[in-house]
Motif scaffolding. Sequence first.
Motif, short mmCIF file in Angstrom:
data_model
loop_
_atom_site.label_atom_id
_atom_site.label_comp_id
_atom_site.label_asym_id
_atom_site.label_seq_id
_atom_site.Cartn_x
_atom_site.Cartn_y
_atom_site.Cartn_z
N TRP A 135 11.51 23.97 -14.24
CA TRP A 135 10.78 23.47 -15.31
C TRP A 135 9.83 24.59 -15.73
CZ3 TRP A 135 9.55 17.83 -13.84
CH2 TRP A 135 10.69 16.85 -14.07
N SER A 136 9.46 25.43 -14.85
CA SER A 136 8.32 26.41 -15.20
C SER A 136 9.03 27.70 -16.04
CB SER A 136 7.56 27.11 -14.10
OG SER A 136 7.08 25.71 -13.45
N ARG A 137 10.35 27.81 -15.83
CA ARG A 137 10.94 29.05 -16.54
C ARG A 137 11.27 28.63 -18.06
NH1 ARG A 137 13.83 29.18 -11.28
NH2 ARG A 137 15.50 27.79 -12.08
N SER A 138 10.66 29.31 -18.88
CA SER A 138 11.02 29.16 -20.25
C SER A 138 12.19 30.21 -20.86
CB SER A 138 9.58 29.76 -21.10
OG SER A 138 9.46 31.10 -20.88
N GLY A 139 12.48 31.12 -19.93
CA GLY A 139 13.51 32.09 -20.52
C GLY A 139 12.83 33.24 -21.32
N SER A 140 11.59 33.51 -21.07
CA SER A 140 10.79 34.43 -21.61
C SER A 140 9.84 34.96 -20.51
CB SER A 140 9.79 34.13 -22.85
OG SER A 140 8.72 35.07 -22.92
N ALA A 141 9.92 36.11 -20.07
CA ALA A 141 9.13 36.49 -18.96
C ALA A 141 7.75 36.55 -19.29
CB ALA A 141 9.59 38.07 -18.54
N ALA A 142 7.44 36.74 -20.60
CA ALA A 142 6.10 37.02 -20.98
C ALA A 142 5.39 35.43 -20.68
CB ALA A 142 5.82 37.35 -22.38
N ILE A 143 6.04 34.44 -21.50
CA ILE A 143 5.56 33.08 -21.18
C ILE A 143 5.52 32.61 -20.03
CG2 ILE A 143 6.09 30.54 -21.90
CD1 ILE A 143 7.43 32.00 -24.64
N ASP A 144 6.59 32.96 -19.07
CA ASP A 144 6.76 32.66 -17.62
C ASP A 144 5.48 33.10 -17.04
OD1 ASP A 144 8.96 31.29 -18.22
OD2 ASP A 144 10.11 32.51 -16.98
N ILE A 156 1.64 27.58 -24.40
CA ILE A 156 2.18 26.51 -25.25
C ILE A 156 2.32 26.78 -26.85
CG2 ILE A 156 1.45 24.27 -26.12
CD1 ILE A 156 0.25 23.80 -23.14
N ASP A 157 1.35 27.54 -27.19
CA ASP A 157 1.52 28.25 -28.60
C ASP A 157 2.59 28.90 -28.78
OD1 ASP A 157 -1.11 27.26 -29.07
OD2 ASP A 157 -2.10 29.31 -29.09
N HIS A 158 3.38 29.51 -27.81
CA HIS A 158 4.42 30.46 -27.97
C HIS A 158 5.80 29.49 -27.57
CE1 HIS A 158 2.56 34.31 -29.17
NE2 HIS A 158 1.60 33.73 -28.27
N ALA A 159 5.61 28.38 -26.58
CA ALA A 159 6.75 27.73 -26.25
C ALA A 159 6.17 26.12 -26.04
CB ALA A 159 7.29 28.12 -24.77
N PRO A 160 6.05 25.45 -27.32
CA PRO A 160 5.59 24.08 -27.36
C PRO A 160 6.25 23.17 -26.55
CG PRO A 160 6.10 24.83 -29.53
CD PRO A 160 6.32 26.07 -28.52
N LEU A 215 7.67 23.39 -23.62
CA LEU A 215 7.64 23.87 -22.30
C LEU A 215 6.84 22.66 -21.37
CD1 LEU A 215 8.53 25.48 -19.98
CD2 LEU A 215 6.74 27.01 -20.37
N ALA A 216 7.24 21.66 -21.06
CA ALA A 216 6.68 20.59 -20.50
C ALA A 216 5.73 20.75 -19.24
CB ALA A 216 7.61 19.48 -20.20
N GLU A 217 6.25 21.89 -18.50
CA GLU A 217 5.43 22.07 -17.04
C GLU A 217 4.18 22.73 -17.68
OE1 GLU A 217 4.65 22.42 -12.98
OE2 GLU A 217 5.68 21.13 -14.47
N ALA A 218 3.90 23.55 -18.64
CA ALA A 218 2.96 24.15 -19.10
C ALA A 218 1.82 22.89 -19.64
CB ALA A 218 3.11 25.15 -20.36
N HIS A 219 2.30 21.98 -20.26
CA HIS A 219 1.37 21.03 -20.98
C HIS A 219 0.77 20.21 -19.64
CE1 HIS A 219 2.13 20.94 -25.22
NE2 HIS A 219 3.46 21.18 -24.98
N ARG A 252 0.21 32.80 -14.34
CA ARG A 252 -1.34 33.09 -14.42
C ARG A 252 -2.22 31.80 -14.59
NH1 ARG A 252 -1.58 38.62 -17.71
NH2 ARG A 252 -0.79 39.95 -15.81
N GLY A 253 -1.67 31.04 -15.36
CA GLY A 253 -2.50 29.51 -15.70
C GLY A 253 -2.39 28.83 -14.39
N ARG A 254 -1.23 28.66 -13.70
CA ARG A 254 -1.16 28.08 -12.62
C ARG A 254 -2.14 28.62 -11.29
NH1 ARG A 254 4.10 27.75 -11.78
NH2 ARG A 254 4.37 25.44 -12.30
N GLU A 255 -2.03 30.01 -11.34
CA GLU A 255 -3.06 30.56 -10.40
C GLU A 255 -4.31 30.30 -10.62
OE1 GLU A 255 -1.85 34.72 -10.42
OE2 GLU A 255 0.34 34.39 -9.62
#
Length: 173
Positions: free
Chosen positions: A45-54, A80-84, A86-90, A59-62
């Motif tokens: 769930w943490s993988r968005s398909g974008s290395a930058a978003i991941d 979230i702004d770039h991948a709204p 992405l449930a795991e980010a929420h 970094r948020g998790r850390e």
Amino acid sequence: MAAALALSLPAQAQEGDPVAPLFEALQSASPEQTPQLAAEIRETWSRSGSAAIDLLVERGREALGTGDRQEAIEHLTAAIDHAPGLAEAHVLRANAYYLAGLTGPAIEDLRAALAHEPRHFGALQGFAALLEEMERPEAAREVWGRVLALMPQDAQAREAARRLDIMLGGRTL
């Protein structure tokens, strides 16, 4: 809030769902296997398909892990702004908001996570804990039951359900 929590779990996983086999495995997993399977699901769930978003999510998790709530919120908000969707980010940002004393935004992020991924057990666990904190044991028990439907051997959910069943005096929901 119980009505707002009314969520339907998909009867069957959709075709191409990368976590479907892991959820199937959870149904017969031992208590020892459950945490590893849950971690694999959350990693997926943490993988968005974008290395930058991941990277923003990581970094948020850390930052959350080191107790820097504000930095976590900033990184996760950017993700979230770039991948709204992405449930795991929420869910991670909900944790940061909660730790910062911002319960309202935490609840909104949990709702957003569940809108995107109704099986997100982390979001359900967060809701259940908040409901207990708000002295809503019946609603909390219902949500813990949803976690157990997804992960029957989850120790935290089993203990919470047992505790709430005792508190509720065996009343049915």
